[in-house]
Design an enzyme around this catalytic site. Structure first.
Site, PDB file in Angstrom:
ATOM      1  CG  HIS A   1      -0.294   4.784  -0.369  1.00 37.76           C
ATOM      2  ND1 HIS A   1       0.501   5.828  -0.767  1.00 37.76           N
ATOM      3  CD2 HIS A   1      -0.587   5.016   0.939  1.00 37.76           C
ATOM      4  CE1 HIS A   1       0.694   6.642   0.247  1.00 37.76           C
ATOM      5  NE2 HIS A   1       0.042   6.184   1.293  1.00 37.76           N
TER       6      HIS A   1
ATOM      7  CD  GLN B   1      -5.297  11.707   3.826  1.00 38.68           C
ATOM      8  OE1 GLN B   1      -6.315  11.028   3.639  1.00 38.68           O
ATOM      9  NE2 GLN B   1      -4.231  11.197   4.425  1.00 38.68           N
TER      10      GLN B   1
ATOM     11  CB  SER C   1      -0.200   9.004  -2.445  1.00 37.92           C
ATOM     12  OG  SER C   1       0.684  10.046  -2.113  1.00 37.92           O
TER      13      SER C   1
ATOM     14  CB  THR D   1      13.309   2.880 -16.052  1.00 36.44           C
ATOM     15  OG1 THR D   1      14.615   2.876 -16.645  1.00 36.44           O
ATOM     16  CG2 THR D   1      12.355   2.053 -16.898  1.00 36.44           C
TER      17      THR D   1
ATOM     18  CB  CYS E   1       4.630  11.529   5.125  1.00 33.72           C
ATOM     19  SG  CYS E   1       3.380  12.797   5.408  1.00 33.72           S
TER      20      CYS E   1
END
Length: 276
Positions: free
Chosen positions: A99, A77, A97, A135, A220
């Site tokens: 996003h 944040q 993160s 991967t 989350c």
């Protein structure tokens, strides 16, 4: 993060949870007393994801280093929103993160101090020097890198805009609604509110019906009482903690959106005014 710590406790590790003050900031005296030669790791969130309290990560890192203790920071944040310089802070590792800075969902960004020795927890893993299995998502990594670049460049402007939205909200809050955190030091991107007599879950549903997205905690940890645990740690009574809601600001939000949110709050509070 709390789930990981609880799992470590089950395996026999001793976890010390440091107290915070009524604004959600860590008690530095308690922190200094807790860190010592037997401490293996310090974990600290830069910005509280419920009400925006900013922790003194740099100062805590310096204290931890006296005992050779590495500090890991969750900067989810904070990165792209506040001035972040994990290199000069001296943290051993940090994560965020993609996003949260306009990048793709499902892509994490991790920093590891090059001087810190680490080894893979996945036996036989070769990707990214054994950091993770599977991967790698090249398009996601590229997108996250570009998003990070723009977020850092735009950080000062983003901060000022979020600050203006936070100030506008606070100036127009309905009577009885309490803003959490120290406005002078917290992140303006997140604002926790405690309602006078309507539970947070009900207000969230009322806002959803008006196409307004708010929450009673972080995405989350929905359903696991994360917001309540944060409020209780700050000394909030359980009954008041159940009346907590969380809102966040970004570039796509305008003062008109805040006006609509306030209208819904006022309507809900009026409909459920406790009888005298």
């Amino acid at each position: 993060m709390l789930s990981v710590l609880h799992e470590l406790e089950k395996k026999g590790y001793t976890i010390d949870y440091i107290d915070v003050d009524r604004f959600g900031q860590v008690d530095m005296a308690a922190f200094e007393q807790a860190v010592g030669e037997e401490t293996a790791l310090v974990i600290m969130q830069l910005v509280n994801s419920e009400m925006g309290a900013v922790q003194p990560v740099k100062e805590c890192t310096q204290i931890a280093k006296r005992f050779g203790v590495p500090l890991h920071s969750d900067i989810v944040q904070g990165f792209g929103k506040l001035p972040v310089d994990i290199g000069s802070w001296g943290v051993a590792s940090a994560v965020c993160s993609a996003h949260k800075i306009g990048g793709p969902k499902g892509v994490g960004i991790a920093y590891l101090d090059p001087s810190i020795h680490w080894q893979s927890v996945y036996e036989g893993t070769t990707h990214q020097n054994g950091f993770r299995a599977g991967t790698i998502d090249v398009p996601g990594i590229v997108s996250a890198t570009i998003a990070a670049k723009h977020a850092v460049i735009e950080q000062p402007q983003s901060y000022e805009y979020a600050l203006s939205l936070q100030n506008y909200l606070l100036e127009h809050l309905p009577d009885g609604v309490i803003a959490t955190g120290d406005i002078a030091t917290k992140s303006p991107f997140i604002q926790g509110l405690i309602l006078p007599h309507v539970e947070g879950q009900w207000m969230m549903l009322d806002c959803n019906r008006a196409q307004i997205a708010i929450s009673t905690g972080t995405a989350c940890k929905i359903g696991y009482g994360e917001a309540m645990s944060a409020m209780l740690a700050m000394g909030t009574e359980p009954d008041a903690a159940r009346k907590f809601v969380r809102i966040s600001f970004h570039q796509a939000i305008s003062t008109r959106d805040i006006d609509e949110f306030i209208r819904v709050v006022e309507k809900s509070l009026a409909e459920f005014t406790p009888s005298s």
